[in-house]
Design an enzyme around this catalytic site. Structure first.
Site, PDB file in Angstrom:
ATOM      1  N   ARG A  31     -22.489 -26.785   5.265  1.00 15.72           N
ATOM      2  CA  ARG A  31     -21.668 -25.741   4.305  1.00 15.72           C
ATOM      3  C   ARG A  31     -22.378 -24.440   4.880  1.00 15.72           C
ATOM      4  O   ARG A  31     -21.300 -23.397   4.754  1.00 15.72           O
ATOM      5  CB  ARG A  31     -22.294 -25.991   2.964  1.00 15.72           C
ATOM      6  CG  ARG A  31     -21.402 -27.103   2.170  1.00 15.72           C
ATOM      7  CD  ARG A  31     -21.930 -27.369   0.717  1.00 15.72           C
ATOM      8  NE  ARG A  31     -21.074 -27.952   0.058  1.00 15.72           N
ATOM      9  CZ  ARG A  31     -21.046 -28.743  -0.870  1.00 15.72           C
ATOM     10  NH1 ARG A  31     -22.226 -28.931  -1.340  1.00 15.72           N
ATOM     11  NH2 ARG A  31     -20.194 -29.477  -1.450  1.00 15.72           N
ATOM     12  N   LYS A 202     -13.287 -44.386 -10.016  1.00 12.48           N
ATOM     13  CA  LYS A 202     -12.875 -44.372 -11.223  1.00 12.48           C
ATOM     14  C   LYS A 202     -11.257 -43.990 -10.988  1.00 12.48           C
ATOM     15  O   LYS A 202     -11.133 -42.802 -10.412  1.00 12.48           O
ATOM     16  CB  LYS A 202     -13.522 -43.480 -12.293  1.00 12.48           C
ATOM     17  CG  LYS A 202     -14.726 -44.089 -12.644  1.00 12.48           C
ATOM     18  CD  LYS A 202     -15.281 -43.096 -13.736  1.00 12.48           C
ATOM     19  CE  LYS A 202     -16.643 -43.868 -14.256  1.00 12.48           C
ATOM     20  NZ  LYS A 202     -17.278 -42.734 -14.997  1.00 12.48           N
ATOM     21  N   GLY A 358     -15.893 -34.863  -0.840  1.00 16.09           N
ATOM     22  CA  GLY A 358     -16.510 -36.020  -1.321  1.00 16.09           C
ATOM     23  C   GLY A 358     -17.087 -37.054  -0.573  1.00 16.09           C
ATOM     24  O   GLY A 358     -17.490 -36.783   0.786  1.00 16.09           O
ATOM     25  N   GLY A 381     -14.204 -31.657  -5.412  1.00 16.13           N
ATOM     26  CA  GLY A 381     -13.496 -31.376  -6.757  1.00 16.13           C
ATOM     27  C   GLY A 381     -12.391 -30.066  -6.527  1.00 16.13           C
ATOM     28  O   GLY A 381     -11.368 -30.054  -7.237  1.00 16.13           O
TER      29      GLY A 381
HETATM   30  P1  AMP Z   1     -15.719 -41.120  -6.314  1.00 15.22           P
HETATM   31  O1  AMP Z   1     -16.937 -40.314  -6.606  1.00 15.22           O
HETATM   32  O2  AMP Z   1     -15.058 -41.235  -7.377  1.00 15.22           O
HETATM   33  O3  AMP Z   1     -15.099 -40.895  -5.024  1.00 15.22           O
HETATM   34  O4  AMP Z   1     -16.466 -42.685  -6.066  1.00 15.22           O
HETATM   35  C1  AMP Z   1     -17.201 -42.821  -5.114  1.00 15.22           C
HETATM   36  C2  AMP Z   1     -17.951 -44.063  -5.220  1.00 15.22           C
HETATM   37  O5  AMP Z   1     -17.108 -45.237  -5.571  1.00 15.22           O
HETATM   38  C3  AMP Z   1     -18.782 -44.607  -4.130  1.00 15.22           C
HETATM   39  O6  AMP Z   1     -20.194 -44.582  -4.242  1.00 15.22           O
HETATM   40  C4  AMP Z   1     -18.532 -46.092  -3.961  1.00 15.22           C
HETATM   41  O7  AMP Z   1     -19.471 -46.949  -3.818  1.00 15.22           O
HETATM   42  C5  AMP Z   1     -17.791 -46.385  -5.458  1.00 15.22           C
HETATM   43  N1  AMP Z   1     -16.879 -47.576  -5.165  1.00 15.22           N
HETATM   44  C6  AMP Z   1     -16.029 -47.863  -4.105  1.00 15.22           C
HETATM   45  N2  AMP Z   1     -15.317 -49.022  -4.504  1.00 15.22           N
HETATM   46  C7  AMP Z   1     -15.904 -49.651  -5.689  1.00 15.22           C
HETATM   47  C8  AMP Z   1     -15.779 -50.782  -6.305  1.00 15.22           C
HETATM   48  N3  AMP Z   1     -15.011 -51.610  -5.774  1.00 15.22           N
HETATM   49  N4  AMP Z   1     -16.540 -50.930  -7.306  1.00 15.22           N
HETATM   50  C9  AMP Z   1     -17.483 -50.089  -7.673  1.00 15.22           C
HETATM   51  N5  AMP Z   1     -17.826 -48.979  -7.338  1.00 15.22           N
HETATM   52  C10 AMP Z   1     -17.048 -48.664  -5.977  1.00 15.22           C
END
Ligand code: AMP
Length: 399
Positions: A31, A202, A358, A381
């Protein structure tokens, strides 16, 4: 960027929210590096530079006595490295808009650099407080916002402060301009086929993005934890996989909309399942539609990787946001790193590829392929909100 800055004092909002270890050493200076072109250009024009940024969430992590944990959240920790990168002594003010900041700013000479203390030490920062913004504005003649990573926040230093400057005395910096230009390549008439790869934990975080992408994409490849909410929406069994029950209906709607709009949303045909959420869990491969009781999906399977690879390599535009599995666990990282390789290969074949911030940024860095994709965004974000079609306050306040 403005070009008449000689002799002016230029307040630049940068995103210096860098990761620090327990001894306050910078563990990744990306950054800071990304902010250098704007800072150097302002200095080159014969102006002085006043830098402000946030660092972490100091007001959420106060000391036991309610005071700010200055040791942990002070931007002072960045002074030696920043001075070295700019080959110029950086002066530090131990407050953001107090007497010390004011005195240093007042005495600042062309070519000099002043770094203000963490903007989030001020209660008014996150509220977008106008009085705080007015104090910030008093320090300088010109305001430049180059903090793309914070552009989706309507804070005092990112947005409100801009209202205190005339249109000819404010602008975006180079990083902002670059981020916007690259994001626009996805939004405005992208080369086709356009594929979005969406992973992460999610689906609830990505609903608006998916809705917006349905208007511009040809393919949406789903991976990560969000897969299983979609599997449930298609009446599959999900075992102990991550499922957001409240969003199953919405996932169903998105699948129906995609069909109406002739966009292909692909779910992984197979999944690597584990008997617990751990790197050392027992694992096997199974069809994503029938995950047995007691097992959870932690990565996309080999068939899905093959399908996704073909789609990615056939694409002319690719957006990637979010890991395809729990890539922090080596045993469940294959899908994410496989996709990273496919995105790099598509780039070599002439596709425009953008990594949307991210965790996918740390995945592409870890894979060693960072210099083989077209663009890596500094704002997770902010990039997603921009792609969702939202007006980012940090941009709207300046232009
Ligand atoms: P995000 O911040 O929404 O991009 O989510 C990233 C996180 O999602 C990472 O820490 C991953 O470990 C988690 N993740 C990816 N695939 C899965 C899964 N199948 N089950 C649970 N967590 C997951």
């Amino acid at each position: 960027m403005l070009n008449n800055l000689a002799g002016k004092k230029v307040l630049i909002r940068v995103d210096f929210n860098v990761p620090l270890d327990k001894d306050q050493n910078i563990t990744d200076d990306t950054r800071i590096q990304k902010a250098l072109p704007t800072i150097k250009e302002v200095l080159r024009q014969g102006a002085s530079v006043i830098l402000m940024s946030h660092l972490g969430r100091p007001l959420k992590k106060l000391n036991d006595d309610g005071s700010i944990n200055v040791k942990k959240f002070s931007l002072r920790a960045l002074v030696p490295h920043l001075s070295a990168l700019l080959d110029n002594k950086v002066i530090f003010a131990a407050d953001t808009v107090g007497q010390e900041a004011f005195d240093h700013a007042h005495q600042l000479q062309p070519g000099q650099i002043l770094l203000l203390e963490n903007t989030r030490f001020e209660k008014g920062e996150k509220k977008g407080d106008i009085e705080l913004a007015a104090k910030m504005a008093k320090l300088a003649d010109v305001y430049i916002n180059d903090a793309f990573g914070a552009a989706h926040r309507a804070h005092a230093s990112t947005a409100t402060v801009a209202s205190q400057f005339e249109p000819e005395s404010k602008s975006l910096g180079f990083l902002m301009e670059t981020e916007i230009a690259n994001a626009n390549k996805l939004v405005n008439s992208p080369a086709r086929p356009f594929t979005a790869i969406l992973g992460g934990a999610k689906v609830s975080d990505k609903i608006q993005l998916i809705e917006r992408l349905l208007d511009v994409c040809d393919y949406i490849l789903i991976g990560g934890g969000m897969t299983y909410t979609f599997i449930k929406a298609k009446f599959g069994t999900t075992g102990n996989s991550l499922v957001e029950e409240d969003y199953v209906g919405l996932a169903k709607d998105l699948l129906a909309k995609a069909e109406e709009q002739n966009v292909k949303i692909l779910l992984p045909e197979d999944t690597i399942i584990a008997d617990s959420f751990s790197n050392d869990a027992a694992k096997k491969t199974c069809p994503s539609m029938s995950i047995p009781e007691g097992w959870m999906g932690l990565d996309i399977g080999p068939e899905a990787m093959d399908t996704y690879k073909k789609v990615i390599l056939g694409s002319k535009t690719v957006l990637w946001n979010g890991p395809l599995g729990v890539f922090e666990f080596e045993n469940f990282s294959k899908g994410t790193f496989g996709v990273a390789q496919s995105v790099a290969d598509a780039t070599a074949k002439g596709a425009f590829t953008l990594i949307g911030g991210g965790d996918s940024v740390s995945a592409i860095n870890k894979s060693g392929l960072a210099d083989q994709v077209s663009f890596i965004s500094t704002g997770g974000g902010a990039m997603l909100e921009y792609l969702e079609g939202k007006k980012l306050p940090g941009i709207a306040a300046v232009i």
